[in-house]
Design a protein around this motif. Structure first.
Motif, short mmCIF file in Angstrom:
data_model
loop_
_atom_site.label_atom_id
_atom_site.label_comp_id
_atom_site.label_asym_id
_atom_site.label_seq_id
_atom_site.Cartn_x
_atom_site.Cartn_y
_atom_site.Cartn_z
N SER A 46 -10.01 12.34 -12.31
CA SER A 46 -9.18 13.44 -12.81
C SER A 46 -7.98 12.85 -13.53
CB SER A 46 -8.70 14.31 -11.64
OG SER A 46 -7.76 13.58 -10.86
N MET A 47 -7.30 13.65 -14.30
CA MET A 47 -6.10 13.17 -15.00
C MET A 47 -5.04 12.73 -14.00
SD MET A 47 -6.49 12.90 -18.17
CE MET A 47 -4.81 12.66 -18.68
N ASP A 48 -4.93 13.43 -12.89
CA ASP A 48 -3.95 13.03 -11.87
C ASP A 48 -4.28 11.64 -11.31
OD1 ASP A 48 -2.54 15.39 -12.15
OD2 ASP A 48 -3.43 16.34 -10.37
N ASN A 49 -5.55 11.41 -11.01
CA ASN A 49 -5.95 10.11 -10.48
C ASN A 49 -5.79 9.02 -11.53
OD1 ASN A 49 -6.58 11.04 -7.92
ND2 ASN A 49 -8.69 11.50 -8.46
N LEU A 50 -6.15 9.32 -12.75
CA LEU A 50 -6.01 8.34 -13.83
C LEU A 50 -4.54 7.99 -14.05
CD1 LEU A 50 -7.83 6.83 -15.75
CD2 LEU A 50 -7.61 8.71 -17.36
N ALA A 51 -3.68 8.98 -14.02
CA ALA A 51 -2.24 8.74 -14.17
C ALA A 51 -1.73 7.87 -13.03
CB ALA A 51 -1.49 10.06 -14.22
N ALA A 52 -2.20 8.12 -11.81
CA ALA A 52 -1.77 7.32 -10.66
C ALA A 52 -2.24 5.87 -10.79
CB ALA A 52 -2.31 7.94 -9.37
N ILE A 53 -3.46 5.68 -11.29
CA ILE A 53 -3.99 4.33 -11.47
C ILE A 53 -3.18 3.59 -12.53
CG2 ILE A 53 -5.98 3.00 -12.30
CD1 ILE A 53 -7.74 5.28 -11.01
N PHE A 54 -2.97 4.24 -13.68
CA PHE A 54 -2.17 3.61 -14.74
C PHE A 54 -0.77 3.29 -14.24
CE2 PHE A 54 -5.32 4.80 -17.95
CZ PHE A 54 -5.25 3.70 -18.79
N SER A 55 -0.17 4.19 -13.50
CA SER A 55 1.18 3.98 -12.98
C SER A 55 1.22 2.76 -12.06
CB SER A 55 1.65 5.22 -12.23
OG SER A 55 2.92 5.02 -11.69
N ALA A 56 0.24 2.64 -11.17
CA ALA A 56 0.21 1.51 -10.24
C ALA A 56 0.03 0.18 -10.98
CB ALA A 56 -0.92 1.70 -9.23
N VAL A 57 -0.84 0.17 -11.99
CA VAL A 57 -1.06 -1.07 -12.75
C VAL A 57 0.19 -1.42 -13.56
CG1 VAL A 57 -2.45 -2.18 -14.54
CG2 VAL A 57 -3.57 -0.79 -12.79
N GLN A 58 0.81 -0.41 -14.17
CA GLN A 58 2.04 -0.66 -14.92
C GLN A 58 3.11 -1.26 -14.01
OE1 GLN A 58 3.33 2.48 -17.93
NE2 GLN A 58 1.81 3.58 -16.71
N HIS A 59 3.24 -0.69 -12.83
CA HIS A 59 4.24 -1.18 -11.88
C HIS A 59 3.94 -2.63 -11.49
CE1 HIS A 59 6.19 -1.67 -7.92
NE2 HIS A 59 7.16 -0.98 -8.51
N CYS A 60 2.67 -2.92 -11.24
CA CYS A 60 2.26 -4.28 -10.88
C CYS A 60 2.60 -5.27 -11.99
CB CYS A 60 0.77 -4.30 -10.58
SG CYS A 60 0.11 -5.93 -10.21
N LEU A 61 2.36 -4.85 -13.25
CA LEU A 61 2.61 -5.74 -14.38
C LEU A 61 4.06 -5.72 -14.84
CD1 LEU A 61 -0.55 -5.01 -16.58
CD2 LEU A 61 -0.15 -6.95 -15.05
#
Length: 111
Positions: free
Chosen positions: A80-95
Motif C-alpha cells: 500500500s502507499m502507507d507501507n511504501l512510504a514507511a519503507i522509503f522513510s526507514a531507508v532514507q533514515h538509515c542512509l
C-alpha cells in the motif's frame, strides 16, 4: 572457466563502500515507482534493504512483520502507499538522506 559472483553480494559490498551508490539506488527506486515501473522498483528497493538495514530492522522501523515486508518487495508484491512510504522513510533514515521530487514539464495529454 569464468569467474562469477552472486549479484546480491556485489550490491551489498558496493553499498558498504560507496554511500553515493546506495543513494543512487534509492533515487532510482523512487523514480521507477513514479514512472510506473513498480516491479523493477520493488526489486531494487529490496536489494537496497538487504544491503543496508536488513528486513528485521526494517520490520522494527515500520512496525510490520518481516515476512510481510519480504512479500511487499517481491516482484509480484503490492504494498500500500502507507507501507511504501514507511519503507522509503526507514531507508532514507538509515542512509541519512531525503528525497525531493522535481517536476518535469510533460507533453500535452489527452486526459
Amino acid at each position: 572457466m569464468a569467474l562469477t559472483r552472486n549479484f546480491k553480494h556485489t550490491v551489498v559490498e558496493r553499498v558498504e563502500r560507496d554511500p553515493a551508490f546506495a543513494k543512487a539506488l534509492l533515487d532510482e527506486a523512487a523514480t521507477l515507482f513514479l514512472s510506473g515501473e513498480a516491479e523493477t522498483a520493488r526489486v531494487i528497493l529490496r536489494d537496497l534493504v538487504n544491503a543496508t538495514l536488513g528486513f528485521e530492522r526494517l520490520a522494527e522501523a515500520t512496525e510490520k512483520p518481516s515476512k510481510s515486508l519480504h512479500r511487499m518487495l517481491s516482484p509480484k508484491g503490492n504494498p500500500s502507499m502507507d507501507n511504501l512510504a514507511a519503507i522509503f522513510s526507514a531507508v532514507q533514515h538509515c542512509l541519512g538522506v531525503g528525497l525531493k521530487v522535481h517536476a518535469v514539464k510533460a507533453r500535452a495529454s489527452t486526459c
